[in-house]
Design an enzyme around this catalytic site. Structure first.
Site, PDB file in Angstrom:
ATOM      1  N   GLU A 282      42.248  -0.835  -9.832  1.00 57.25           N
ATOM      2  CA  GLU A 282      41.671  -0.415  -8.547  1.00 57.25           C
ATOM      3  C   GLU A 282      40.325  -1.076  -8.287  1.00 57.25           C
ATOM      4  OE1 GLU A 282      41.319   3.839  -7.987  1.00 57.25           O
ATOM      5  OE2 GLU A 282      43.269   3.946  -7.014  1.00 57.25           O
ATOM      6  N   HIS A 303      59.098  -4.215 -30.541  1.00 60.04           N
ATOM      7  CA  HIS A 303      60.562  -4.247 -30.614  1.00 60.04           C
ATOM      8  C   HIS A 303      61.185  -4.295 -29.228  1.00 60.04           C
ATOM      9  CE1 HIS A 303      60.702  -3.407 -34.997  1.00 60.04           C
ATOM     10  NE2 HIS A 303      59.456  -3.032 -34.714  1.00 60.04           N
ATOM     11  N   LYS A 417      49.632   5.663   2.167  1.00 53.38           N
ATOM     12  CA  LYS A 417      49.384   7.034   2.641  1.00 53.38           C
ATOM     13  C   LYS A 417      49.648   7.141   4.134  1.00 53.38           C
ATOM     14  CE  LYS A 417      45.772   8.155  -0.682  1.00 53.38           C
ATOM     15  NZ  LYS A 417      44.350   8.399  -0.833  1.00 53.38           N
TER      16      LYS A 417
HETATM   17  O1  PA5 Z   1      39.760   6.243  -8.238  1.00 53.43           O
HETATM   18  C1  PA5 Z   1      39.948   6.806  -7.190  1.00 53.43           C
HETATM   19  O2  PA5 Z   1      39.028   6.989  -6.373  1.00 53.43           O
HETATM   20  C2  PA5 Z   1      41.325   7.330  -6.796  1.00 53.43           C
HETATM   21  O3  PA5 Z   1      42.303   7.037  -7.757  1.00 53.43           O
HETATM   22  C3  PA5 Z   1      41.274   8.850  -6.621  1.00 53.43           C
HETATM   23  O4  PA5 Z   1      40.796   9.426  -7.798  1.00 53.43           O
HETATM   24  C4  PA5 Z   1      42.636   9.447  -6.268  1.00 53.43           C
HETATM   25  O5  PA5 Z   1      43.172   8.811  -5.151  1.00 53.43           O
HETATM   26  C5  PA5 Z   1      42.525  10.927  -6.018  1.00 53.43           C
HETATM   27  O6  PA5 Z   1      41.633  11.193  -4.989  1.00 53.43           O
HETATM   28  P1  PA5 Z   1      41.026  12.624  -4.726  1.00 53.43           P
HETATM   29  O7  PA5 Z   1      40.215  13.001  -5.919  1.00 53.43           O
HETATM   30  O8  PA5 Z   1      40.204  12.487  -3.505  1.00 53.43           O
HETATM   31  O9  PA5 Z   1      42.192  13.572  -4.549  1.00 53.43           O
END
Ligand code: PA5
Length: 440
Positions: A282, A303, A417
């Site tokens: 990310e 394996h 989303k």
């Molecule tokens: O690293 C990040 O920001 C994302 O992976 C969020 O943690 C994830 O989308 C969950 O978001 P939220 O905590 O707003 O529900």
């Protein structure tokens, strides 16, 4: 530094000279990070967090964890991405494979949309005492919100007006549906700091409440993170594992090694790798750039995927997490008849068999043209896990700035989303729905 780097097995692919030449770019990225001059600099609260975290909140986390342990058999942690992976990684790394029967169990929900998983969780919890820690920084993420609605109903059925006392919400201080709900229903709440994004938040209440409830000592995790901060910030380039790691993976990337495979020989680290993949994927995977983070657990994956690593496309390098001292060790005994032919190993520790497998694999893969970095970690305990996770975050910030991307946003996760909301008929997405339906 507490974690050391052994990069002699990349020197067939990049040179010491190139590593030295990359010093300035690495130090420039470090400066941008520490001086908060780069993209996403409003999300850098994690850098000094191990030095300046709120002690009162820390004490409240311990209090809430003790309460959960007193009144529940199971803690249900609801969250997705950065709101669950850190806690899952630390708990799996530090708790026994087969926990004691009377120990609190921590289960994770709301990180998928499987109706089978959800139904089985609801059935499992029916005759158990449980509490809920619902975690969402935005307070609006669909997967955890749905799971929370279903589990809240079960909790209310079981405990009636006392249900709300068993709900702990970790969310934004003011915004989001979860905050509104928590205020309305008077849940105990913990705050996700504004300036810390999900994947950098394991050592805030996001990770610490479930970790502490599982019985892990959160003080040593924070001590490890603090030591990592001090060493990452202060050690010179040539001795700084975080800077060298960021620099070397950057050089390998430029040589078209496009996949980094994080390897461990300890299955307890499976979720450390999952957390690491989120962190690097990310943070770096944007503007059509970035190493693809993958992970394998050896020797089991030798394996299966071992074939590809040895002999497939030459597009990857490996980073091995080497736990130097095992938690336990076993000695193989001699047998009179030696029918299994293993007497040549009599008197040998199981961990040293594992280490030989590691050494043999590294040499074979390097011979097969796969560069190899080893990160040596003394042992698997709270201090070292706290250190390791902080170390990876620091190196990730530097690595992201070396790619000139914003390591602290994740615009790419929004696209699915929007489509999902449109297809579900969420108000406000009518036009997108029409376009999508034509394509389906
Ligand atoms: O690293 C990040 O920001 C994302 O992976 C969020 O943690 C994830 O989308 C969950 O978001 P939220 O905590 O707003 O529900």
């Amino acid at each position: 530094m507490k974690i050391t780097i052994d990069y002699k097995n990349v020197l067939k692919f990049i040179t010491e000279k190139e590593i030295a030449q990359n010093k300035q770019a690495t130090l420039d990225a470090k400066k941008i990070l520490l001086n908060k001059e780069g993209l996403g600099n409003d999300f850098l609260g994690w850098i000094e967090y191990p030095l300046n975290y709120d002690q009162e909140e820390f004490a409240n986390i311990k209090k809430a964890a003790a309460q959960i342990r007193t009144e529940s058999d199971v803690l249900v942690v609801i969250g997705i991405g950065g709101s669950y992976l850190g806690a899952k990684a630390v708990i799996e790394a530090l708790k026994p494979y087969f926990p004691k029967k009377d120990d609190l169990e921590v289960i994770f929900v709301g990180n998928n949309l499987s109706s089978s998983y959800m139904q089985e969780v609801l059935d499992y919890l029916k005759d158990k005492d449980f509490s809920i820690n619902v975690i969402s920084k935005s307070g609006t993420t669909t997967e955890p919100a749905i799971a929370f609605r279903l589990l809240r109903n079960l909790l209310i059925k079981k405990y009636g007006s006392l249900a709300n006392k068993r709900i702990y919400a970790t969310t934004d201080k003011a915004k989001g549906a979860l905050r509104t709900l928590a205020n309305e229903e008077h849940y105990t709440t913990f705050v996700v700091p504004d300036d810390i994004g999900g994947r950098y938040s394991w050592f805030t209440a996001v990770g610490l409440l479930p970790i502490c409830a599982s019985g892990i000592d959160i003080d040593s995790l924070m001590e490890g993170a603090k030591e990592a901060y001090l060493e990452c910030v202060n050690c010179e380039y040539e001795k700084n594992t975080a800077l060298l790691y960021a620099s070397i993976r950057n050089l390998l990337y430029k040589k078209k090694r496009l996949i980094e495979v994080l390897v461990n020989y300890e299955p307890k680290l499976l979720y450390v790798s999952e957390w690491w993949k989120q962190l690097y994927g990310e943070s770096e995977g944007k503007d059509h750039q970035g190493l693809f983070p993958a992970s394998l657990v050896y020797s089991t994956d030798l394996h299966s995927m071992g074939q590809y690593i040895q002999d497939g496309m030459r597009i990857m390098f490996e980073t091995v997490l080497n736990i130097e001292k095992p938690q336990y060790d076993l000695v193989l005994e001699e047998e009179k008849n030696n029918l299994d032919g293993l007497n040549f190993l009599a008197g040998v520790n199981l961990d040293s068999v594992c280490k030989k497998a590691m050494q043999g694999t590294i040499l074979a893969h390097v011979d097969g043209d796969v560069p190899n970095i080893i990160l040596n970690i003394e042992k698997l305990d709270g201090f070292n896990i706290g250190y390791l996770l902080y170390f990876f975050m620091f190196a990730c910030g530097i690595s992201g700035y070396m790619l000139k991307v914003n390591p602290f946003n994740q615009p790419g996760v929004e696209d699915y989303k929007k489509n999902m909301f449109a297809l579900l008929g969420k108000p406000g997405y009518e036009e997108l729905l029409k376009t999508l339906l034509k394509r389906l």
